[in-house]
Design an enzyme around this catalytic site. Structure first.
Site: not given
Ligand code: F6P
Length: 343
Positions: A10, A128, A170, A273
């Protein structure tokens, strides 16, 4: 030396800052020739190149995304793709590869190094913040800032309407973004993948808060948070084309459940996102720049199979294997500190 660069997985704010720094340091100090491979490992499978130079990488420091596009291609799923990667490296005359990515991308780099002797240097990336071996990954600070800004905004509208606001952020396997933005944004409930939640306890906490006079509540939930078995109905999330579980949506299940159980009007916002798009914070630009400089230095020193990492205030090199062997989850101690401010 001819150095190949790729970004995998990502995207993440700060990728361009890393690319720019590897190119600057390599070209100006070491006379490296830089070759970009587009779309992560797919660029090596399909020999999709892009020339990189100081002049081609001007003006990208503050830009989100990656000028080398990215993908989640894992060549080890097909032996023919591994052969294609090795053939590209040979044909293009790549002396070292700088792989910028998270667990999956670095896992491929580690296997290419150990099984096929490919000279690789890893640069850790993920919003993350769940990669081991580095105190923090670039992109995380930006994501936390965006989430905190959103929580601040949701606070005022929650207060105006006497509502419960569920904010989904996220965080696939680790709740770093939820915990940090929950702390910074003063959330009332924070739910993370590390600890399955009891929806009854969540509703009791909200009801208690409201009985003490609060008119609103903010619930931050990481996309990977799961209810304790049997406490709440969930849906099978399905998998994407590369076999990753498709997350994002626990907020939409939790919101109506809270409304029904507590009777308080509830709204759900999924940040998704938005947390990884756009310009990186100054912190992430600097961390990414330092990682890029260090990656070029590692390549020049022929210190391969290593990943650059942040240890305290220093940039160090650690074996890539150390970074990917286990995920870095939020420690119990931090969750306990957070607990002081909840409710
Ligand atoms: O980079 C990790 C991550 O941000 C996870 O938190 C999230 O589940 C995933 O990316 C989603 O990425 P994509 O929609 O690009 O597959």
């Amino acid at each position: 030396m001819r150095i190949g660069l790729l970004t995998g997985g990502g995207d993440c704010p700060g990728l361009n800052a890393v690319i720019r720094a590897v190119v600057r340091q390599g070209e100006a100090h070491y006379e490296h020739q830089l070759v970009g491979f587009r779309h992560g490992w797919r660029g090596l499978v399909e020999d999709e190149q892009m020339p990189l130079s100081i002049s081609a990488t001007r003006g990208i420091l503050h830009r989100g995304g990656t000028i080398l596009p990215t993908s989640r291609t894992n060549p080890f799923k097909d032996p023919a793709q591994v052969e294609a990667v090795l053939a590209t490296i040979e044909r293009v005359g790549i002396d070292a590869l700088v792989a910028i990515g998270g667990e999956d991308t670095l896992g491929v780099a580690a296997r290419l190094a150990s099984d096929h002797g490919v000279a690789v240097v890893g640069v850790p990336k993920t919003i993350d913040n769940d990669l081991s071996g580095t105190d923090v990954t670039f992109g995380f600070d930006t994501a936390v800032q965006i989430a905190t800004d959103a929580i601040d905004r949701l606070h005022t509208t929650a207060e105006s309407h006497d509502r419960v606001m569920v904010v989904e952020v996220m965080g696939r396997h680790a709740g770093w973004i939820a915990v940090h933005s929950g702390l910074a944004g003063s959330a009332d409930v924070v739910l993370v993948p590390e600890e399955p939640f009891d929806v009854g306890a969540v509703c009791d906490r909200i009801a208690q808060r409201h009985s003490r006079g609060a008119g609103f509540s903010i619930v931050v939930v990481a996309e990977g948070a799961v209810p304790k078995e049997g406490t709440m109905a969930t849906q099978d999330p399905g998998v994407d084309e590369f076999g990753h579980v498709r997350l994002g949506g626990i907020g939409n299940l939790l919101g109506p459940e809270i409304e029904e159980r507590t009777g308080f009007e509830t709204r759900v916002t999924i940040l998704g996102h938005i947390l990884r798009g756009g310009t990186p914070t100054a912190f992430d630009r600097i961390l990414a720049t330092r990682f890029g400089l260090a990656a070029a230095d590692a390549a020049q020193a022929r210190d391969f199979g290593k990943m650059v990492a942040l240890a305290g205030t220093d940039i160090v090199r650690i074996p890539i294997g150390d970074a990917i062997k286990e995920l870095k989850t939020v420690p119990r101690e931090l969750l306990e500190q957070l607990e002081v401010f909840l409710g």
